[in-house]
Write an enzyme that holds these catalytic residues in place. Structure first.
Site, PDB file in Angstrom:
ATOM      1  N   ILE A 190     -43.288  11.667  60.973  1.00  0.00           N
ATOM      2  CA  ILE A 190     -43.034  10.955  59.716  1.00  0.00           C
ATOM      3  C   ILE A 190     -42.901   9.448  59.980  1.00  0.00           C
ATOM      4  O   ILE A 190     -43.387   8.628  59.201  1.00  0.00           O
ATOM      5  CB  ILE A 190     -41.734  11.483  59.035  1.00  0.00           C
ATOM      6  CG1 ILE A 190     -41.783  13.010  58.841  1.00  0.00           C
ATOM      7  CG2 ILE A 190     -41.487  10.760  57.701  1.00  0.00           C
ATOM      8  CD1 ILE A 190     -42.769  13.529  57.845  1.00  0.00           C
ATOM      9  N   LEU A 204     -39.940   7.728  60.397  1.00  0.00           N
ATOM     10  CA  LEU A 204     -38.728   7.154  59.778  1.00  0.00           C
ATOM     11  C   LEU A 204     -39.008   6.494  58.425  1.00  0.00           C
ATOM     12  O   LEU A 204     -38.456   5.437  58.116  1.00  0.00           O
ATOM     13  CB  LEU A 204     -38.040   6.162  60.730  1.00  0.00           C
ATOM     14  CG  LEU A 204     -37.629   6.711  62.103  1.00  0.00           C
ATOM     15  CD1 LEU A 204     -36.876   5.651  62.902  1.00  0.00           C
ATOM     16  CD2 LEU A 204     -36.784   7.968  61.976  1.00  0.00           C
ATOM     17  N   ASN A 209     -29.521   7.426  65.577  1.00  0.00           N
ATOM     18  CA  ASN A 209     -30.778   8.032  65.998  1.00  0.00           C
ATOM     19  C   ASN A 209     -31.332   7.212  67.155  1.00  0.00           C
ATOM     20  O   ASN A 209     -31.960   6.172  66.960  1.00  0.00           O
ATOM     21  CB  ASN A 209     -31.759   8.065  64.820  1.00  0.00           C
ATOM     22  CG  ASN A 209     -33.066   8.735  65.185  1.00  0.00           C
ATOM     23  OD1 ASN A 209     -33.259   9.156  66.328  1.00  0.00           O
ATOM     24  ND2 ASN A 209     -33.971   8.834  64.224  1.00  0.00           N
ATOM     25  N   CYS A 233     -35.825   9.141  68.287  1.00  0.00           N
ATOM     26  CA  CYS A 233     -36.956   9.586  67.483  1.00  0.00           C
ATOM     27  C   CYS A 233     -38.247   9.423  68.285  1.00  0.00           C
ATOM     28  O   CYS A 233     -38.553   8.326  68.743  1.00  0.00           O
ATOM     29  CB  CYS A 233     -37.065   8.794  66.182  1.00  0.00           C
ATOM     30  SG  CYS A 233     -38.495   9.274  65.203  1.00  0.00           S
ATOM     31  N   LYS A 286     -27.320  10.653  68.739  1.00  0.00           N
ATOM     32  CA  LYS A 286     -28.311  11.736  68.679  1.00  0.00           C
ATOM     33  C   LYS A 286     -29.288  11.596  69.839  1.00  0.00           C
ATOM     34  O   LYS A 286     -29.986  10.586  69.961  1.00  0.00           O
ATOM     35  CB  LYS A 286     -29.053  11.724  67.341  1.00  0.00           C
ATOM     36  CG  LYS A 286     -29.944  12.946  67.168  1.00  0.00           C
ATOM     37  CD  LYS A 286     -30.258  13.202  65.726  1.00  0.00           C
ATOM     38  CE  LYS A 286     -31.170  14.397  65.570  1.00  0.00           C
ATOM     39  NZ  LYS A 286     -31.493  14.654  64.171  1.00  0.00           N
ATOM     40  N   ASN A 316     -32.646  16.134  69.232  1.00  0.00           N
ATOM     41  CA  ASN A 316     -33.745  15.714  68.369  1.00  0.00           C
ATOM     42  C   ASN A 316     -34.990  16.497  68.809  1.00  0.00           C
ATOM     43  O   ASN A 316     -34.941  17.291  69.743  1.00  0.00           O
ATOM     44  CB  ASN A 316     -33.955  14.194  68.491  1.00  0.00           C
ATOM     45  CG  ASN A 316     -34.506  13.600  67.204  1.00  0.00           C
ATOM     46  OD1 ASN A 316     -35.308  14.239  66.519  1.00  0.00           O
ATOM     47  ND2 ASN A 316     -34.093  12.399  66.874  1.00  0.00           N
ATOM     48  N   GLY A 361     -37.934  23.502  65.015  1.00  0.00           N
ATOM     49  CA  GLY A 361     -37.971  24.885  64.545  1.00  0.00           C
ATOM     50  C   GLY A 361     -37.617  25.877  65.640  1.00  0.00           C
ATOM     51  O   GLY A 361     -37.210  25.484  66.741  1.00  0.00           O
ATOM     52  N   GLY A 398     -32.248  22.409  60.135  1.00  0.00           N
ATOM     53  CA  GLY A 398     -33.331  21.442  59.927  1.00  0.00           C
ATOM     54  C   GLY A 398     -34.567  22.071  59.314  1.00  0.00           C
ATOM     55  O   GLY A 398     -34.633  22.321  58.101  1.00  0.00           O
TER      56      GLY A 398
HETATM   57  C1  FMN Z   1     -39.781  16.531  58.943  1.00  0.00           C
HETATM   58  C2  FMN Z   1     -38.669  16.120  59.849  1.00  0.00           C
HETATM   59  C3  FMN Z   1     -38.097  14.855  59.700  1.00  0.00           C
HETATM   60  C4  FMN Z   1     -37.072  14.455  60.546  1.00  0.00           C
HETATM   61  N1  FMN Z   1     -36.513  13.218  60.362  1.00  0.00           N
HETATM   62  C5  FMN Z   1     -35.492  12.832  61.165  1.00  0.00           C
HETATM   63  C6  FMN Z   1     -34.868  11.579  60.954  1.00  0.00           C
HETATM   64  O1  FMN Z   1     -35.207  10.817  60.031  1.00  0.00           O
HETATM   65  N2  FMN Z   1     -33.861  11.237  61.800  1.00  0.00           N
HETATM   66  C7  FMN Z   1     -33.408  12.047  62.812  1.00  0.00           C
HETATM   67  O2  FMN Z   1     -32.471  11.687  63.539  1.00  0.00           O
HETATM   68  N3  FMN Z   1     -33.975  13.277  63.010  1.00  0.00           N
HETATM   69  C8  FMN Z   1     -34.990  13.673  62.225  1.00  0.00           C
HETATM   70  N4  FMN Z   1     -35.551  14.908  62.412  1.00  0.00           N
HETATM   71  C9  FMN Z   1     -35.025  15.793  63.462  1.00  0.00           C
HETATM   72  C10 FMN Z   1     -34.045  16.829  62.884  1.00  0.00           C
HETATM   73  O3  FMN Z   1     -32.908  16.183  62.328  1.00  0.00           O
HETATM   74  C11 FMN Z   1     -33.571  17.840  63.951  1.00  0.00           C
HETATM   75  O4  FMN Z   1     -32.789  17.180  64.931  1.00  0.00           O
HETATM   76  C12 FMN Z   1     -34.723  18.539  64.651  1.00  0.00           C
HETATM   77  O5  FMN Z   1     -35.763  18.822  63.743  1.00  0.00           O
HETATM   78  C13 FMN Z   1     -34.279  19.840  65.303  1.00  0.00           C
HETATM   79  O6  FMN Z   1     -33.753  20.743  64.359  1.00  0.00           O
HETATM   80  P1  FMN Z   1     -34.648  21.904  63.660  1.00  0.00           P
HETATM   81  O7  FMN Z   1     -35.401  22.593  64.772  1.00  0.00           O
HETATM   82  O8  FMN Z   1     -33.670  22.798  62.988  1.00  0.00           O
HETATM   83  O9  FMN Z   1     -35.557  21.231  62.697  1.00  0.00           O
HETATM   84  C14 FMN Z   1     -36.586  15.342  61.568  1.00  0.00           C
HETATM   85  C15 FMN Z   1     -37.166  16.602  61.703  1.00  0.00           C
HETATM   86  C16 FMN Z   1     -38.186  17.008  60.856  1.00  0.00           C
HETATM   87  C17 FMN Z   1     -38.760  18.382  61.032  1.00  0.00           C
END
Ligand code: FMN
Length: 310
Positions: free
Chosen positions: A73, A75, A130, A133, A168, A195, A220, A268
């Site tokens: 994405i 940010l 963060n 990223c 993070k 992350n 995921g 997430g």
């Molecule tokens: C579409 C998407 C957007 C994300 N945007 C951010 C973000 O803006 N800032 C951040 O710190 N992590 C972001 N993440 C990471 C998630 O907060 C999380 O740490 C990561 O996806 C692992 O968790 P999950 O497997 O349950 O998704 C994003 C993840 C996804 C899938």
């Protein structure tokens, strides 16, 4: 009928339960409010806010993979002024503690964000930094990979607020345990683990990478064992609060992270599959606790770290 007390405390912060949402996966304001009552959540973690608005990376910037998804994405967000003007008033009406996730291209950016959010203490209860990223290159999180820059940012942020701070981290930054020790010394109150992990996918018909950015962050169920391992190792070694994220999709996943010692459980990618995932997870935790006669979560939190054979 006995109801388990799910209250979770981190320092002075008190959460009615440990279930929260991972940054960037729960809209930016009220997008999920037709699916669930935000006040049922233990906390809300916002999408990353930057000082200036960011358009994000070129499309396509998400794709599905086996057991997860890739996102690049970049940010995308409307920036600090919009957050203060349009998001804070919305969140001020919700009793659930708000954790604001921030990122900057420079240390000055982090300082600006911290100073502004410190003035919103009635609404903002903690900051999540963060620092990891994988989708932002020029001057962004890419340069944050340098350890000294991370520590400098934490020091500046710490000097400008007494809000709780969560760093993070991602294994992409290097040795998580080593970095964790450093960031704790630099003054964070806790860690947010993990992350996404950098990955890629190729469209064999177009013979090109699926993502315009080529690589993206893998999230995921595919990353759950990795995330669980880091939460476990950190909690075994260091006495520090942890917000866990990485594939938490069902109540069983959530309980695994709790038993590894996680304080908060951030859901997430699962929010994209089922927008009520958090509520189902919460109910599943309640049912499990009832079935096993657990009165307080601390009876099982971190219990796997005590096992002798580890
Ligand atoms: C579409 C998407 C957007 C994300 N945007 C951010 C973000 O803006 N800032 C951040 O710190 N992590 C972001 N993440 C990471 C998630 O907060 C999380 O740490 C990561 O996806 C692992 O968790 P999950 O497997 O349950 O998704 C994003 C993840 C996804 C899938």
């Amino acid at each position: 009928m006995m109801k388990t007390d799910l209250t979770t405390k981190i320092g002075k912060l008190e959460f009615r339960n440990p279930v929260t949402v991972a940054s960037g996966t729960f809209g930016t304001k009220d997008e999920y409010s037709c699916f669930l009552d935000y006040e049922k959540l233990g906390a809300i973690i916002t999408k990353t806010i930057t000082v200036k608005p960011r358009a994000g990376n070129s499309m396509p910037r998400i794709c599905e993979t086996a057991g997860g998804m890739l996102n690049a994405i970049g940010l995308q967000n409307k920036g600090l002024d919009d957050f203060l003007e349009n998001k804070i008033p919305f969140f001020s009406k919700i009793k659930t503690p708000l954790i604001v996730n921030i990122a900057g291209e420079t240390t000055q950016d982090f300082k600006t964000l911290t100073q502004a959010l410190d003035r919103q203490k009635k609404v903002v209860r903690a900051l999540e930094l963060n620092l990891s990223c994988p989708n932002v290159e020029a001057g962004g999180a890419g340069h944050m990979k340098k350890r000294e820059r991370i520590l400098e940012v934490i020091k500046v942020v710490r000097d400008h607020t007494d809000l709780a701070l969560f760093a993070k981290l991602s294994p992409e930054l290097g040795d998580v345990l080593e970095i964790a020790r450093d960031v704790i010394k630099a003054g964070v109150s806790g860690l947010s683990l993990i992350n996404t992990l950098k990955g890629m996918a190729i469209d064999i018909e177009r013979r090109r990478p699926q993502l315009a950015n080529v690589t993206g962050g893998l999230s995921g169920p595919a990353i759950k064992p990795v995330a669980l391992r880091y939460v476990y190792e950190i909690k075994k070694e260091l006495d520090v609060p942890v917000i866990a994220s990485g594939g938490i999709t069902t109540y069983r996943d959530a309980l695994e992270f709790l038993m590894a010692g996680a304080d908060l459980l951030a859901v997430g990618t699962a929010n994209f599959i089922n927008p009520q995932a958090t509520i189902h997870i919460l109910q599943g935790i309640q049912d499990y606790c009832k079935k096993h006669g657990i009165k307080q979560l601390d009876e099982i939190r971190g219990i796997s770290c005590l096992a002798k054979n580890n």
